[in-house]
Design an enzyme around this catalytic site. Sequence first.
Site, PDB file in Angstrom:
ATOM      1  N   HIS A  17       4.823   0.126  -0.036  1.00 47.81           N
ATOM      2  CA  HIS A  17       5.550  -0.661   0.967  1.00 47.81           C
ATOM      3  C   HIS A  17       4.657  -1.747   1.531  1.00 47.81           C
ATOM      4  O   HIS A  17       3.432  -1.719   1.357  1.00 47.81           O
ATOM      5  CB  HIS A  17       6.117   0.241   2.073  1.00 47.81           C
ATOM      6  CG  HIS A  17       5.104   1.127   2.749  1.00 47.81           C
ATOM      7  ND1 HIS A  17       4.554   2.240   2.152  1.00 47.81           N
ATOM      8  CD2 HIS A  17       4.528   1.050   3.972  1.00 47.81           C
ATOM      9  CE1 HIS A  17       3.704   2.822   2.978  1.00 47.81           C
ATOM     10  NE2 HIS A  17       3.656   2.111   4.095  1.00 47.81           N
TER      11      HIS A  17
ATOM     12  N   ARG B 225       6.369  -8.664  15.985  1.00 47.23           N
ATOM     13  CA  ARG B 225       6.974  -7.413  15.520  1.00 47.23           C
ATOM     14  C   ARG B 225       6.038  -6.266  15.869  1.00 47.23           C
ATOM     15  O   ARG B 225       4.820  -6.398  15.738  1.00 47.23           O
ATOM     16  CB  ARG B 225       7.189  -7.481  14.009  1.00 47.23           C
ATOM     17  CG  ARG B 225       7.763  -6.230  13.402  1.00 47.23           C
ATOM     18  CD  ARG B 225       8.100  -6.430  11.927  1.00 47.23           C
ATOM     19  NE  ARG B 225       8.780  -5.253  11.417  1.00 47.23           N
ATOM     20  CZ  ARG B 225       8.145  -4.166  10.986  1.00 47.23           C
ATOM     21  NH1 ARG B 225       6.830  -4.114  10.975  1.00 47.23           N
ATOM     22  NH2 ARG B 225       8.829  -3.127  10.546  1.00 47.23           N
TER      23      ARG B 225
ATOM     24  N   HIS C 246       0.853  -1.196   0.000  1.00 44.22           N
ATOM     25  CA  HIS C 246       0.000   0.000   0.000  1.00 44.22           C
ATOM     26  C   HIS C 246       0.884   1.240   0.000  1.00 44.22           C
ATOM     27  O   HIS C 246       2.080   1.167   0.337  1.00 44.22           O
ATOM     28  CB  HIS C 246      -0.909   0.029   1.250  1.00 44.22           C
ATOM     29  CG  HIS C 246      -0.132   0.191   2.526  1.00 44.22           C
ATOM     30  ND1 HIS C 246       0.508  -0.861   3.152  1.00 44.22           N
ATOM     31  CD2 HIS C 246       0.143   1.288   3.286  1.00 44.22           C
ATOM     32  CE1 HIS C 246       1.125  -0.425   4.239  1.00 44.22           C
ATOM     33  NE2 HIS C 246       0.929   0.876   4.344  1.00 44.22           N
TER      34      HIS C 246
ATOM     35  N   ASP D 239       0.794   5.160   1.810  1.00 44.71           N
ATOM     36  CA  ASP D 239       0.068   5.855   2.865  1.00 44.71           C
ATOM     37  C   ASP D 239      -0.652   7.061   2.255  1.00 44.71           C
ATOM     38  O   ASP D 239      -0.193   7.633   1.272  1.00 44.71           O
ATOM     39  CB  ASP D 239       1.033   6.316   3.967  1.00 44.71           C
ATOM     40  CG  ASP D 239       1.698   5.134   4.677  1.00 44.71           C
ATOM     41  OD1 ASP D 239       1.158   4.016   4.607  1.00 44.71           O
ATOM     42  OD2 ASP D 239       2.762   5.344   5.294  1.00 44.71           O
TER      43      ASP D 239
HETATM   44  C1  LIG Z   1      -4.657   8.546   9.011  1.00 43.59           C
HETATM   45  C2  LIG Z   1      -4.778   7.297   8.667  1.00 43.59           C
HETATM   46  C3  LIG Z   1      -3.866   6.609   7.703  1.00 43.59           C
HETATM   47  C4  LIG Z   1      -4.393   5.211   7.647  1.00 43.59           C
HETATM   48  C5  LIG Z   1      -5.845   5.431   7.899  1.00 43.59           C
HETATM   49  C6  LIG Z   1      -5.797   6.366   9.116  1.00 43.59           C
HETATM   50  O1  LIG Z   1      -7.032   6.918   9.400  1.00 43.59           O
HETATM   51  C7  LIG Z   1      -5.334   5.590  10.345  1.00 43.59           C
HETATM   52  C8  LIG Z   1      -4.787   4.246   9.986  1.00 43.59           C
HETATM   53  C9  LIG Z   1      -3.820   4.358   8.815  1.00 43.59           C
HETATM   54  C10 LIG Z   1      -3.473   2.999   8.194  1.00 43.59           C
HETATM   55  C11 LIG Z   1      -2.342   2.232   8.921  1.00 43.59           C
HETATM   56  C12 LIG Z   1      -2.072   0.920   8.179  1.00 43.59           C
HETATM   57  C13 LIG Z   1      -1.959   1.102   6.662  1.00 43.59           C
HETATM   58  C14 LIG Z   1      -3.124   1.991   6.146  1.00 43.59           C
HETATM   59  C15 LIG Z   1      -3.148   2.030   4.626  1.00 43.59           C
HETATM   60  C16 LIG Z   1      -4.403   1.483   6.760  1.00 43.59           C
HETATM   61  O2  LIG Z   1      -5.115   0.605   6.320  1.00 43.59           O
HETATM   62  O3  LIG Z   1      -4.616   2.145   7.961  1.00 43.59           O
HETATM   63  C17 LIG Z   1      -3.042   3.355   6.792  1.00 43.59           C
HETATM   64  C18 LIG Z   1      -4.088   4.403   6.378  1.00 43.59           C
HETATM   65  C19 LIG Z   1      -3.698   5.236   5.173  1.00 43.59           C
HETATM   66  O4  LIG Z   1      -2.556   5.681   5.044  1.00 43.59           O
HETATM   67  O5  LIG Z   1      -4.565   5.435   4.321  1.00 43.59           O
HETATM   68  O1  LIG Z   2       4.992  -1.949  10.316  1.00 47.08           O
HETATM   69  C1  LIG Z   2       5.602  -1.335   9.459  1.00 47.08           C
HETATM   70  O2  LIG Z   2       6.828  -1.353   9.368  1.00 47.08           O
HETATM   71  C2  LIG Z   2       4.841  -0.516   8.418  1.00 47.08           C
HETATM   72  C3  LIG Z   2       3.523  -0.007   8.900  1.00 47.08           C
HETATM   73  C4  LIG Z   2       2.798   0.754   7.839  1.00 47.08           C
HETATM   74  O3  LIG Z   2       3.112   0.685   6.684  1.00 47.08           O
HETATM   75  C5  LIG Z   2       1.657   1.606   8.209  1.00 47.08           C
HETATM   76  O4  LIG Z   2       1.253   1.634   9.395  1.00 47.08           O
HETATM   77  O5  LIG Z   2       1.128   2.276   7.308  1.00 47.08           O
HETATM   78 FE   LIG Z   3       2.107   2.263   5.531  1.00 43.98          FE
END
Ligand SMILES: C=C1C[C@]23C[C@@]1(O)CC[C@H]2[C@@]12CCC[C@@](C)(C(=O)O1)[C@H]2[C@@H]3C(=O)O
Ligand SMILES: O=C(O)CCC(=O)C(=O)O
Ligand SMILES: [Fe+2]
Length: 342
Positions: free
Chosen positions: A279, A289, A222, A224
């Site tokens: 990533h 982890r 994905h 961010d």
């Molecule tokens: C601000 C944010 C980014 C995120 C969605 C969120 O509201 C909080 C969780 C974040 C996260 C963490 C894991 C990977 C990710 C793609 C997800 O599913 O939740 C990211 C979200 C994002 O970057 O879109």
């Molecule tokens: O756990 C990690 O190293 C990556 C986590 C991550 O990609 C995320 O929270 O968006």
């Molecule tokens: Fe991420």
Amino acid sequence: MSTLSEAYRDLPHHPHHIIPLDFDSVRTLPDSHVWQPTSHASESEDRLSIPTVDLKDPDAGKLIGHACEAWGAFQVTNHDIPLDLFHEVESEARRLFSLPTGQKLKALRSPGGATGYGLARISPFFNKYMWHEGFTIMGSSIDHARDLWPNDYRRFCDVMEDYQKKMKELAVTLMHLVLKSLDISEEEISRVVSAGGDSTALQLNSYPLCPDPNRAMGLAPHTDTSLLTILHQSTVNGLQIFKEGVGWVLVSPTNGSLVVNVGDLLHILSNAQFRSVLHRVVMKENQQRLSLAYFYCLPSDFHISPLALNSTQMPLYRSVSVRDYIGIKAKNLEKALSLIRI
Ligand SMILES: C=C1C[C@]23C[C@@]1(O)CC[C@H]2[C@@]12CCC[C@@](C)(C(=O)O1)[C@H]2[C@@H]3C(=O)O
Ligand SMILES: O=C(O)CCC(=O)C(=O)O
Ligand SMILES: [Fe+2]
């Protein structure tokens, strides 16, 4: 100003994509969690790594600009965040994730909610589940923490607040350096950076001990959504970033350094000069982890468009509110950027 959590209210998830597995009770990897074996860069390419930037280096801004352009990620050292703080946050995160599943579910993210315990938001896009549980915090964590530890929540909340405060200061410093390297005016830089201040999230990630790590996926590929993400990883390997022409490159944890990722919002703002980095987390080690991801975003009513343009460049993306972009990405994980391309 509209908070970030509002953007998720109209994008409810089915409980199947919120409730994690009871990881403690499984002895073999369930079929629902079996992924195809993951590919990897060749061994010689594996020695490649993202650039490291010393924040006290007088050339830090230039080096960060180069790293964002070439890799979409870098590690930052000399950031002045005490090692003890990472250890305290990790210890509180461990306290949370080691609670019995039934207790953790008391802080479950609600279907239209943004905070609390649950699977990653990207879960619905994949036909297999990830070996992952997360806990999302936006500002105060008191409501969820009280549900988890009715008589003992203060320490968790204080440590998480302290960490978010330190992360915000670092994110502001990094954002100034990043945007300056793009030649954006001071006025625009201040407008973007000050808007970001209240639209942040801290994600505690846990990848539990896995009975068959080679066939599991920690976190699927994905990008961010943020402007920037600042990531602390525990001592266990697993994070990989994708480099065009090379493949998946491991980002090994190094004591005290933080990984900084370019997110989609900075990709748009920079007119794709800085590309958001793909990533994932693979499960190669026989250990739990942990990681702490701090997302520096923008409020949901902020209209984002390319800013880094000289007189000869055309904007590659149309202006879009953060709320609309999150909505587009919630339906099209990988294509969101191309769907707003002019
Ligand atoms: C601000 C944010 C980014 C995120 C969605 C969120 O509201 C909080 C969780 C974040 C996260 C963490 C894991 C990977 C990710 C793609 C997800 O599913 O939740 C990211 C979200 C994002 O970057 O879109
Ligand atoms: O756990 C990690 O190293 C990556 C986590 C991550 O990609 C995320 O929270 O968006
Ligand atoms: Fe991420």
